[in-house]
Write an enzyme that holds these catalytic residues in place. Structure first.
Site, PDB file in Angstrom:
ATOM      1  N   GLY A 231      -2.222   5.589   0.080  1.00 43.99           N
ATOM      2  CA  GLY A 231      -3.285   5.710   0.168  1.00 43.99           C
ATOM      3  C   GLY A 231      -3.383   5.219   1.624  1.00 43.99           C
ATOM      4  CB  SER A 232      -6.806   5.464   2.898  1.00 47.34           C
ATOM      5  OG  SER A 232      -7.917   4.881   2.027  1.00 47.34           O
ATOM      6  N   GLY A 236      -6.530   0.237   0.237  1.00 42.03           N
ATOM      7  CA  GLY A 236      -5.264  -1.024  -0.027  1.00 42.03           C
ATOM      8  C   GLY A 236      -5.370  -2.428   0.172  1.00 42.03           C
ATOM      9  CD  GLU A 253       5.262   1.246   1.005  1.00 45.08           C
ATOM     10  OE1 GLU A 253       4.991   1.719   2.674  1.00 45.08           O
ATOM     11  OE2 GLU A 253       6.211   0.801   0.827  1.00 45.08           O
TER      12      GLU A 253
END
Ligand code: UN1
EC number: 1.2.1.3
Length: 493
Positions: A231-232, A236, A253
């Site tokens: 995600g963003s 994260g 990721e």
């Protein structure tokens, strides 16, 4: 056909049941409601089941665990068309990309099946006589998987296929924007377990549909050994810190702000095609989408006019229609973000081609190509929409420096026929992915996938990414009759 009509037979065939209330699924194709799905009321209970399942699953031999994943691949092959169509309906991918996403699941299953016989460690020379030292890899525990809307099924598979052969159980929190895809995958996994037999314990792969609180419960639960989250960067940062606070492991990721460099020696036709797919494909909603382009001043005018022609030729519309290459944005908010970035670019003197909203139900935009006077402002941020910022550069060193001059470090590419330039770029790009003469997106599963810096540092999918899903033990074995100590230490009693 409306998406609401379209989806019912698909869901029936895939074994998905909707409920009368709960989270509402929508199609970005026409904005229609696709019904409701029940939200997870008790994440702790699902994690508890997964923890109990882990205790049994870890004892099943790895090649046998591979057999379950082989079954999953088989079920996915049989249902590829339906699941691909559901991906298109729920997140708006064009048909070939919806199918491609399911193919990516099948590919990682195949990879994981082979891997199930190759979870090997090293044997290491020891300094002591009659000793042997080795590394062994063991199942880790419950793996939490948090996925985003843009790859609503493949990213689960990258994680789950590896985790399952590694002897872990999984709990999945899918995007709130793609709950039907998650239910379909869960139903297909259940079918794979049925074919596999009793050795697959109940709760081996749990599904926790819901919002932020569901995600937080997963992140904070000490029984979850690894949290793999896509995600963003903002998400994260929060997830990474919370998991670290309890000494859990995380695999992140996060965002990409991917760049490509076009050099004077490049094959122009090939470069235009590679850049067009990377920048406009999936309506700019891949983490590997090309967002920044650095074109050498000597070929700038010629190249940018070719690129503009490619942009003008691309059909935007209903992703189920043949010939359409760019489907809708996921929702209205994505358009606000895109509009905001374009406004900021315009205010800085950027010259915009495209970037217009189409008058129709759903959020459809023409991809934007923005010639920027400077590498600054919106160029430094990831806007999850089809915006390509183009900059004129004077040499390769400047291009590489700009490639590296953003917070994220996911994917990068150079278009050149000069070997020295290609090698210099590969040596100096600071991204997890660096390509030559192909775009930034569309990675195969055989390589490790992920990026550096604000992209989070995690690696998923191929190569040795499986190691993140296991714990390593170093074993020293004394097969002699004395007890020599390391480093020459004596302790005579
Ligand atoms: C993502 O956008 O989250 O390389 C993943 C690609 C795909 C995966 C993208 N194989 O574009």
């Amino acid at each position: 056909m409306t998406t609401a009509q379209d989806v019912t037979p698909l869901l029936d065939r895939l074994g998905v049941r909707r409920s009368s209330s709960g989270l509402e699924a929508r199609s970005p194709i026409d904005g229609a409601s696709l019904g409701h799905v029940a939200e997870c009321a008790d994440v702790g209970a699902i994690i508890g089941e997964a923890a109990a399942a882990f205790d049994r699953w870890r004892r099943v031999p790895a090649p046998r665990r591979g057999e379950l994943v082989r079954r999953l691949g088989e079920v996915l092959r049989e249902n590829k068309d339906d699941l691909g169509a559901l991906v298109s309906t729920e997140v708006g991918k064009v048909t070939s990309e919806g199918l491609g996403e399911v193919q990516e699941m099948i590919d990682i299953c195949d990879f994981a099946v082979g891997l199930s016989r190759q979870l090997h460690g090293l044997t290491i020379a020891t300094e002591r006589p009659d000793h042997r030292m080795m590394e062994t890899w063991h199942p880790l525990g419950v793996v939490g998987i948090i996925t985003a809307f843009n790859f609503p099924v493949a990213v689960w598979a990258w994680n789950a296929a590896l985790a399952l052969v590694c002897g872990d159980s999984v709990v999945w929190k899918p995007s709130e924007k793609a709950p039907l895809c998650a239910l379909a995958v869960q139903a297909l996994f259940t079918e794979a377990c049925r074919r596999f037999g009793d050795e697959a314990p109940a709760g081996l792969s749990g599904l926790a549909i819901g919002g932020r609180t569901v995600g937080q419960a997963l992140v904070d639960d000490a029984r979850v050994a690894l949290v793999s989250s896509t995600g963003s960067t903002a998400m994260g940062r929060a997830v990474g810190q919370r998991v670290a606070a309890r000494f859990g492991r995380s695999l992140l990721e996060l965002g990409g702000n991917n760049a490509a460099i076009v050099r004077p020696s490049a094959d122009i036709d090939l470069s235009v095609r590679g850049i067009a797919f990377a920048a406009m494909g999936t309506a700019g909603q891949r983490c590997t989408t090309l967002r920044r382009l650095f074109v050498d001043a000597n070929i700038y005018d010629q190249f940018v006019s070719r690129l503009k022609a490619a942009y003008a030729s691309v059909r935007v519309g209903d992703p189920r229609e043949e010939g359409v290459l760019v489907g809708p944005l996921i929702d209205e908010e994505a358009w606000y973000a895109m509009g905001g970035a374009l406004q900021a670019a315009h205010d800085m003197g950027g010259v915009i081609t495209g970037g217009e909203r189409l008058e129709r139900a759903g959020t459809y935009v023409t991809p934007a190509l923005v010639e920027m006077p400077a590498h600054d402002g919106p160029v430094l941020a990831e806007t999850f929409a089809p915006i390509l910022y183009v900059l004129k550069v004077s040499d390769l060193n400047e291009s590489i420096a700009l490639n590296n001059a953003v917070g994220q470090g996911l994917s990068s590419a150079i278009f050149t026929n000069d070997l020295r330039e290609a090698e210099l770029f590969l040596a100096e790009s600071d991204c997890g992915i660096a390509n030559v003469n192909i775009g930034t997106s569309g990675a195969e599963i055989g390589g490790a996938f992920g990026g550096e810096k604000e992209t989070g540092g995690g690696r998923e999918s191929g190569s040795d990414a499986w190691r993140a899903y296991m714990r390593r033990a170093t074993n020293t074995i004394n097969y002699g009759r004395t007890l020599p100590l390391a480093q020459g230490v004596t302790f005579d009693i």
